[in-house]
Design an enzyme around this catalytic site. Structure first.
Site, mmCIF file in Angstrom:
data_model
loop_
_atom_site.group_PDB
_atom_site.id
_atom_site.type_symbol
_atom_site.label_atom_id
_atom_site.label_comp_id
_atom_site.label_asym_id
_atom_site.label_seq_id
_atom_site.Cartn_x
_atom_site.Cartn_y
_atom_site.Cartn_z
ATOM 1 N N HIS A 1 -1.336 15.643 50.169
ATOM 2 C CA HIS A 1 -2.615 15.073 49.746
ATOM 3 C C HIS A 1 -3.664 16.142 49.463
ATOM 4 O O HIS A 1 -4.868 15.901 49.545
ATOM 5 C CB HIS A 1 -3.141 14.069 50.776
ATOM 6 C CG HIS A 1 -4.094 13.061 50.210
ATOM 7 N ND1 HIS A 1 -5.454 13.095 50.439
ATOM 8 C CD2 HIS A 1 -3.888 11.980 49.415
ATOM 9 C CE1 HIS A 1 -6.046 12.087 49.822
ATOM 10 N NE2 HIS A 1 -5.115 11.393 49.187
ATOM 11 N N HIS B 1 2.151 10.192 45.777
ATOM 12 C CA HIS B 1 0.765 10.629 45.978
ATOM 13 C C HIS B 1 0.729 12.043 46.557
ATOM 14 O O HIS B 1 -0.234 12.403 47.241
ATOM 15 C CB HIS B 1 0.064 9.633 46.902
ATOM 16 C CG HIS B 1 -1.429 9.605 46.779
ATOM 17 N ND1 HIS B 1 -2.109 9.766 45.596
ATOM 18 C CD2 HIS B 1 -2.402 9.422 47.730
ATOM 19 C CE1 HIS B 1 -3.411 9.678 45.800
ATOM 20 N NE2 HIS B 1 -3.613 9.490 47.093
ATOM 21 N N ASP C 1 -3.532 3.344 47.912
ATOM 22 C CA ASP C 1 -3.343 4.776 48.110
ATOM 23 C C ASP C 1 -3.210 5.140 49.579
ATOM 24 O O ASP C 1 -3.845 4.529 50.451
ATOM 25 C CB ASP C 1 -4.526 5.554 47.519
ATOM 26 C CG ASP C 1 -4.351 5.809 46.031
ATOM 27 O OD1 ASP C 1 -3.495 5.152 45.409
ATOM 28 O OD2 ASP C 1 -5.091 6.662 45.492
ATOM 29 N N HIS D 1 -8.056 1.448 49.247
ATOM 30 C CA HIS D 1 -7.669 2.350 50.338
ATOM 31 C C HIS D 1 -7.600 1.542 51.640
ATOM 32 O O HIS D 1 -8.505 1.631 52.484
ATOM 33 C CB HIS D 1 -8.674 3.491 50.471
ATOM 34 C CG HIS D 1 -8.616 4.501 49.381
ATOM 35 N ND1 HIS D 1 -9.350 4.394 48.223
ATOM 36 C CD2 HIS D 1 -7.881 5.649 49.261
ATOM 37 C CE1 HIS D 1 -9.089 5.427 47.440
ATOM 38 N NE2 HIS D 1 -8.202 6.195 48.037
#
Length: 235
Positions: free
Chosen positions: A109, A105, A54, A201
């Site tokens: 964000h 994504h 991500d 991550h």
């Protein structure tokens, strides 16, 4: 009479509390949404797993992740933030050029909770365009930031026949695990099942431990008989 009224007030407060708790759980639920298709893991007996990354892309991290995946011959799924992809298009082109899957994504964000349909459309469509500019031509799946996706986002995705992708293994959610690459590896190895989607991550300087865990994690999972694929490759 006063006791009866007081009892009703207490009962009403309890009901409202339970409704509020249920609503909060619904808004936060990673494995449920009111509209469309959601995948957090694929039911299969085959020992196959998808590694997903991500955020980013970012010059402090993405090339290092790609180097490890290339060395290990592992495909990954990168859920990229539109604003970061706009800032570093060359990294997006490298991700696509090396055969990895790119997911959406969102552009900014932001948490996709109580946002307008117009806001959702802008977040998804701007990022889709940037993803296509990398050369990626596969299905663009969507992962909501922080897994939050109440109402407008699932409705938009359902209308456009798009999939929401979450995860069932997330070592970074525990501060104690995330503090040590070896603990990240152990957490993933212990929790992965056939068809799992692992969330990592590794981007930005803060993702150092996830980056350091990646190679050993791949080796350990391979030793257990797992094969790696993209999210779309899970089926």
């Amino acid at each position: 009479m006063r006791w009866r009224v007081a009892g009703r007030l207490v009962a009403g407060a309890v009901v409202l509390g339970l409704l509020a708790f249920g609503f909060r759980e619904l808004v936060s639920a990673r494995g449920f949404q009111l509209f469309g298709d959601l995948t957090e893991r694929v039911e299969t007996s085959e020992k196959v797993v998808a590694l997903t990354f991500d955020d980013g892309p970012h010059p402090a991290s993405t090339a290092e992740v790609l180097d490890v995946l290339r060395e290990k011959r592992v495909p990954g799924t990168f859920f990229l933030i539109g604003r970061d992809l706009a800032a570093h298009p060359e990294l997006g082109r490298r991700i696509a050029g090396e055969g990895h899957e790119i997911g959406n994504h969102t552009y900014s964000h932001e948490r996709m909770v109580f946002v307008t349909p117009g806001f959702v459309a802008g977040e998804i469509e701007r990022t889709d365009s940037l993803i296509r500019a990398t050369g990626f031509r596969g299905e663009i799946t969507v992962r909501p930031p922080h897994g939050k996706k109440f109402l407008a986002l699932p409705h938009y995705l359902a209308e456009h026949h798009r999939r929401t992708i979450t995860w069932d293994v997330e070592p970074n959610s525990s501060a104690a695990v995330d503090a040590d690459p070896a603990r990240i590896v152990e957490h993933v190895v212990r929790h992965v099942r056939p068809g799992s989607i692992v969330l990592l991550h590794p981007h930005y300087p803060s993702g150092r431990n996830s980056r350091d865990s990646l190679g050993p994690m791949i080796d350990r999972l391979r030793d257990q008989g797992y094969r790696f694929t993209t999210v779309s490759g899970l089926g």
